[in-house]
Design a protein around this motif. Structure first.
Motif, PDB file in Angstrom:
ATOM      1  N   ASP A 279       9.327 -18.645 -23.156  1.00 54.88           N
ATOM      2  CA  ASP A 279       8.040 -18.647 -22.461  1.00 54.88           C
ATOM      3  C   ASP A 279       7.505 -20.059 -22.232  1.00 54.88           C
ATOM      4  O   ASP A 279       6.733 -20.298 -21.310  1.00 54.88           O
ATOM      5  CB  ASP A 279       7.003 -17.850 -23.279  1.00 54.88           C
ATOM      6  CG  ASP A 279       7.034 -16.373 -22.921  1.00 54.88           C
ATOM      7  OD1 ASP A 279       7.403 -16.057 -21.768  1.00 54.88           O
ATOM      8  OD2 ASP A 279       6.703 -15.532 -23.779  1.00 54.88           O
ATOM      9  N   GLU A 280       7.892 -20.983 -23.114  1.00 56.08           N
ATOM     10  CA  GLU A 280       7.397 -22.365 -23.003  1.00 56.08           C
ATOM     11  C   GLU A 280       8.112 -23.144 -21.894  1.00 56.08           C
ATOM     12  O   GLU A 280       7.648 -24.197 -21.469  1.00 56.08           O
ATOM     13  CB  GLU A 280       7.594 -23.098 -24.336  1.00 56.08           C
ATOM     14  CG  GLU A 280       6.634 -22.635 -25.431  1.00 56.08           C
ATOM     15  CD  GLU A 280       7.076 -23.097 -26.817  1.00 56.08           C
ATOM     16  OE1 GLU A 280       7.956 -23.995 -26.890  1.00 56.08           O
ATOM     17  OE2 GLU A 280       6.545 -22.565 -27.804  1.00 56.08           O
ATOM     18  N   THR A 282       9.676 -24.167 -18.172  1.00 56.04           N
ATOM     19  CA  THR A 282       9.084 -24.147 -16.824  1.00 56.04           C
ATOM     20  C   THR A 282      10.202 -24.298 -15.792  1.00 56.04           C
ATOM     21  O   THR A 282      11.340 -24.654 -16.118  1.00 56.04           O
ATOM     22  CB  THR A 282       8.090 -25.313 -16.649  1.00 56.04           C
ATOM     23  OG1 THR A 282       8.767 -26.534 -16.996  1.00 56.04           O
ATOM     24  CG2 THR A 282       6.854 -25.141 -17.517  1.00 56.04           C
ATOM     25  N   ASP A 501      -0.699 -16.153 -27.465  1.00 54.27           N
ATOM     26  CA  ASP A 501       0.009 -16.923 -26.426  1.00 54.27           C
ATOM     27  C   ASP A 501      -0.271 -16.338 -25.042  1.00 54.27           C
ATOM     28  O   ASP A 501      -0.536 -17.057 -24.079  1.00 54.27           O
ATOM     29  CB  ASP A 501       1.535 -16.897 -26.668  1.00 54.27           C
ATOM     30  CG  ASP A 501       1.931 -17.687 -27.896  1.00 54.27           C
ATOM     31  OD1 ASP A 501       1.095 -18.462 -28.388  1.00 54.27           O
ATOM     32  OD2 ASP A 501       3.068 -17.498 -28.383  1.00 54.27           O
ATOM     33  N   TRP A 502      -0.220 -15.017 -24.967  1.00 53.75           N
ATOM     34  CA  TRP A 502      -0.446 -14.310 -23.692  1.00 53.75           C
ATOM     35  C   TRP A 502      -1.861 -14.594 -23.177  1.00 53.75           C
ATOM     36  O   TRP A 502      -2.056 -14.899 -21.992  1.00 53.75           O
ATOM     37  CB  TRP A 502      -0.219 -12.803 -23.901  1.00 53.75           C
ATOM     38  CG  TRP A 502      -0.770 -11.942 -22.812  1.00 53.75           C
ATOM     39  CD1 TRP A 502      -0.216 -11.672 -21.599  1.00 53.75           C
ATOM     40  CD2 TRP A 502      -2.021 -11.226 -22.841  1.00 53.75           C
ATOM     41  NE1 TRP A 502      -1.029 -10.849 -20.867  1.00 53.75           N
ATOM     42  CE2 TRP A 502      -2.142 -10.552 -21.595  1.00 53.75           C
ATOM     43  CE3 TRP A 502      -3.039 -11.077 -23.769  1.00 53.75           C
ATOM     44  CZ2 TRP A 502      -3.246  -9.751 -21.291  1.00 53.75           C
ATOM     45  CZ3 TRP A 502      -4.136 -10.285 -23.476  1.00 53.75           C
ATOM     46  CH2 TRP A 502      -4.228  -9.638 -22.238  1.00 53.75           C
ATOM     47  N   ARG A 505      -2.164 -17.992 -21.654  1.00 56.92           N
ATOM     48  CA  ARG A 505      -1.587 -18.049 -20.292  1.00 56.92           C
ATOM     49  C   ARG A 505      -2.520 -17.401 -19.281  1.00 56.92           C
ATOM     50  O   ARG A 505      -2.535 -17.759 -18.110  1.00 56.92           O
ATOM     51  CB  ARG A 505      -0.217 -17.351 -20.267  1.00 56.92           C
ATOM     52  CG  ARG A 505       0.876 -18.129 -20.964  1.00 56.92           C
ATOM     53  CD  ARG A 505       2.268 -17.647 -20.542  1.00 56.92           C
ATOM     54  NE  ARG A 505       2.509 -16.248 -20.823  1.00 56.92           N
ATOM     55  CZ  ARG A 505       2.918 -15.784 -22.005  1.00 56.92           C
ATOM     56  NH1 ARG A 505       3.132 -16.616 -22.995  1.00 56.92           N
ATOM     57  NH2 ARG A 505       3.135 -14.483 -22.190  1.00 56.92           N
ATOM     58  N   LYS A 506      -3.315 -16.424 -19.746  1.00 63.01           N
ATOM     59  CA  LYS A 506      -4.232 -15.712 -18.847  1.00 63.01           C
ATOM     60  C   LYS A 506      -5.591 -16.419 -18.737  1.00 63.01           C
ATOM     61  O   LYS A 506      -6.508 -15.934 -18.083  1.00 63.01           O
ATOM     62  CB  LYS A 506      -4.461 -14.269 -19.340  1.00 63.01           C
ATOM     63  CG  LYS A 506      -3.214 -13.394 -19.293  1.00 63.01           C
ATOM     64  CD  LYS A 506      -2.776 -13.132 -17.869  1.00 63.01           C
ATOM     65  CE  LYS A 506      -1.440 -12.434 -17.800  1.00 63.01           C
ATOM     66  NZ  LYS A 506      -0.877 -12.393 -16.452  1.00 63.01           N
TER      67      LYS A 506
END
Length: 587
Positions: A279-280, A282, A501-502, A505-506
């Motif tokens: 997830d980290e 890019t 974490d989610w 991101r939101k």
């Protein structure tokens, strides 16, 4: 019939391939080995000391400790004079200790550390048979375990050998108390032959030999890890002790093990960490990572097209090689047991070139009944083919019945429970429901006692559902309930670190919030609701979870909600969260 006794395995290692690193422990930042000869020398002195203490064949000696070489030394020392080892989990309640010590009639006890010494000291007055407690660590006002070996002068080695010669392969060697999900623990009596038959039948299934390094961290007081210790000794492999569950990742990278055992919970945590790293990423790196994971989700051991394998080889080179490095880079197999492994997780790890081999067994079967393996075949979603010498029959109601040399002698001091578990024909009734896939691979579908009926008369199989819902990265733990109710529901522990974490991101902050505040956050509840709706699609209408409540703390052994082998204590969880269950069904 086999005439070996368990303690013979260590002497065979000394004769055939003495190992300078039979057991390896990390001390002051360095891995230090104990040789086969030094290990057996101390075991012999301890045996002599036990005889000097007045220990007779058949006397019960309890050992309460986490994994360490002293545990194994004590085990051999007790065995070779015909006494009975009673291994006990270091994280059970005082009430359980009291029950086990009294039920087994324990004469002597050896504990790992000061905390355990205090626990046993608190209850010693209520255990009439207990004469003395020793400690592996140096503890103030406690007898150190080396005091036993110091008594050896009064007893010759010949006296130990005389006793060991009288021990038969069919004699009882240990009583292991199973952490039942209900009622008092039951003492499973196992003979040398029960465990040895399992060691020898599992040997072809484990890709290890005298040059292998194995890492141990699952509790050796549990028959699964203990049987494997005997197998490693039989093969001559070097056994490395992990420092703790917190250091497991570092220890794996340092030791570079060829084989280790795991429970699904640990593999789930490893996978969550890998996904968090993904997830980290890019840009193109992130795209490649998730492309590889999606590809792995389609994996099947029974074979895919050449085009699939072409892409998988690319994914293994670019992405999965890093996963393998995180596991030390030399892992040939991870043996998974004790609870059901999510098929999705098995699929992904196997695709990544990490051989997770799921097996099945019980304390009462010493323990292995079946296991997936590289030689005899793997089927995802099953617990593999039966090991040699073991028979399985599926009863009319779907219960798995087992017969073989690995089936226990019975429950200690409990003839009623023994008669209930082993029928007149010698079949052991496991309490698990299952069937065979392709006539060869055993599949577990549920616990007999855990299936329930809704008020509409429809059967619900919670274990399969729970395993499926745990595939969601938002869900750490789940218990499906609804016996006698109109519909199934669930208690869910969110994966709090992933949820934080989610949220980040939101664009909203949950890092400063408590778990209680997180489960009250409507955005979080709605998002987990979406996950439940999505996973519900995999089940029949009558099975689908209609309502759920979130819990702020993880279910744990210490909290009394899980057994030491991490199974849900459903009755206790229902009692503990009665208010939430009532809330679900109040309308």
């Amino acid at each position: 019939m086999n005439t070996l006794r368990l303690f013979d395995l260590a002497y065979n290692q000394l004769n055939k391939f003495p190992n300078p690193n039979m057991f390896v422990t990390k001390a002051n930042g360095k891995w230090e080995g104990v040789s086969t000869s030094d290990f057996l020398k101390l075991a012999m002195e301890t045996s002599r000391g036990l005889i000097a203490l007045g220990v007779n064949p058949g006397d019960r000696i309890a050992v309460v400790s986490s994994n360490r070489v002293e545990w194994n030394t004590m085990d051999i020392a007790i065995q070779q004079i015909g006494a009975i080892m009673v291994p006990i989990y270091p994280n059970i309640s005082e009430a359980d200790y009291k029950y086990i010590f009294n039920n087994a009639g324990v004469r002597f006890c050896v504990v790992g550390n000061e905390e355990l010494f205090q626990k046993i000291s608190n209850i010693k007055d209520s255990i009439t048979t207990l004469q003395k407690t020793y400690t592996f660590d140096l503890v103030n006002n406690a007898h150190h375990w080396l005091e036993i070996a110091a008594l050896a002068g009064g007893v010759s080695e010949d006296e130990v050998k005389k006793r060991s010669e009288e021990i038969k392969n069919t004699d009882m060697v240990t009583i292991i108390y199973t952490s039942g999900t209900t009622g008092n623990p039951k003492g499973v009596m196992l003979s040398h032959n029960n465990i040895l038959s399992n060691v020898l039948a599992c040997q072809p299934r484990i890709p290890a030999d005298q040059y292998s390094r194995v890492l141990t961290f699952l509790p050796v007081c549990h028959i699964y890890e203990r049987m494997l210790h005997y197998l490693y000794i039989h093969l001559g492999a070097s056994i490395y002790f992990a420092e703790s569950l917190d250091t497991i990742g570092d220890n794996i990278r340092e030791v570079k093990p060829h084989v280790f055992t795991a429970v699904p919970r640990l593999l789930e945590k490893v996978f969550d960490k890998i996904m968090a790293k993904g997830d980290e990423l890019t840009g193109i790196k992130r795209k490649l990572f998730f492309w590889a994971v999606e590809l792995a989700e389609e994996y099947d051991v029974k074979g895919k097209s050449g085009w699939y394998h072409f892409r998988l080889n690319i994914a293994r080179k670019l992405i999965f090689s890093k996963w393998q490095e995180a596991l030390g880079g030399e892992v040939r197999a991870i043996a998974s047991g004790s609870a059901a492994l999510q098929p999705r997780l098995a699929r992904i790890f196997l695709a990544a070139g990490v051989n997770v081999l799921e097996g099945y067994g019980l304390t009462e079967t010493s323990p292995v009944v079946s296991v997936n393996c590289l030689k005899n075949g793997i089927r995802i979603g099953t617990v593999g083919p039966l090991i040699d010498g073991v028979e399985v029959k599926i009863a009319e109601d779907g219960e798995i019945l087992v017969k073989g040399p690995n089936v226990m002698m019975g429950y200690y001091n409990n003839p009623e429970a023994t008669a209930e578990a082993i029928d007149a024909q010698g079949w052991f009734h496991t309490g698990d429901i299952g069937d065979f896939v392709e006539g060869k691979f055993l599949r577990i579908t549920d616990r007999k006692k855990e299936m329930f009926k809704t008020s509409g008369g429809k059967f619900v199989v919670p274990q399969i559902m729970e395993n499926t819902f745990k595939e969601s990265r938002f869900i750490e733990q789940i218990m499906v309930l609804g016996e006698g109710q109109k519909f199934p529901s669930a208690l869910i522990v969110p994966n709090f670190s992933f949820v934080k974490d989610w949220a980040e991101r939101k664009g909203f902050d949950l890092r400063s919030k408590s778990n209680q505040e997180i489960i009250e956050n409507t955005t979080v509840v709605e998002r987990i609701g979406k996950e439940v709706t999505e996973f519900n699609k995999k089940f029949g209408h009558w099975e689908q979870i209609k309502k759920f409540e979130l819990l702020p703390t993880e279910l744990s052994v210490e909290g009394g909600e899980l057994t030491p082998t991490l199974k849900l204590k459903r009755k206790i969880i229902l009692e503990k969260y009665k208010a939430l269950v009532d809330k679900i069904y109040s309308n």
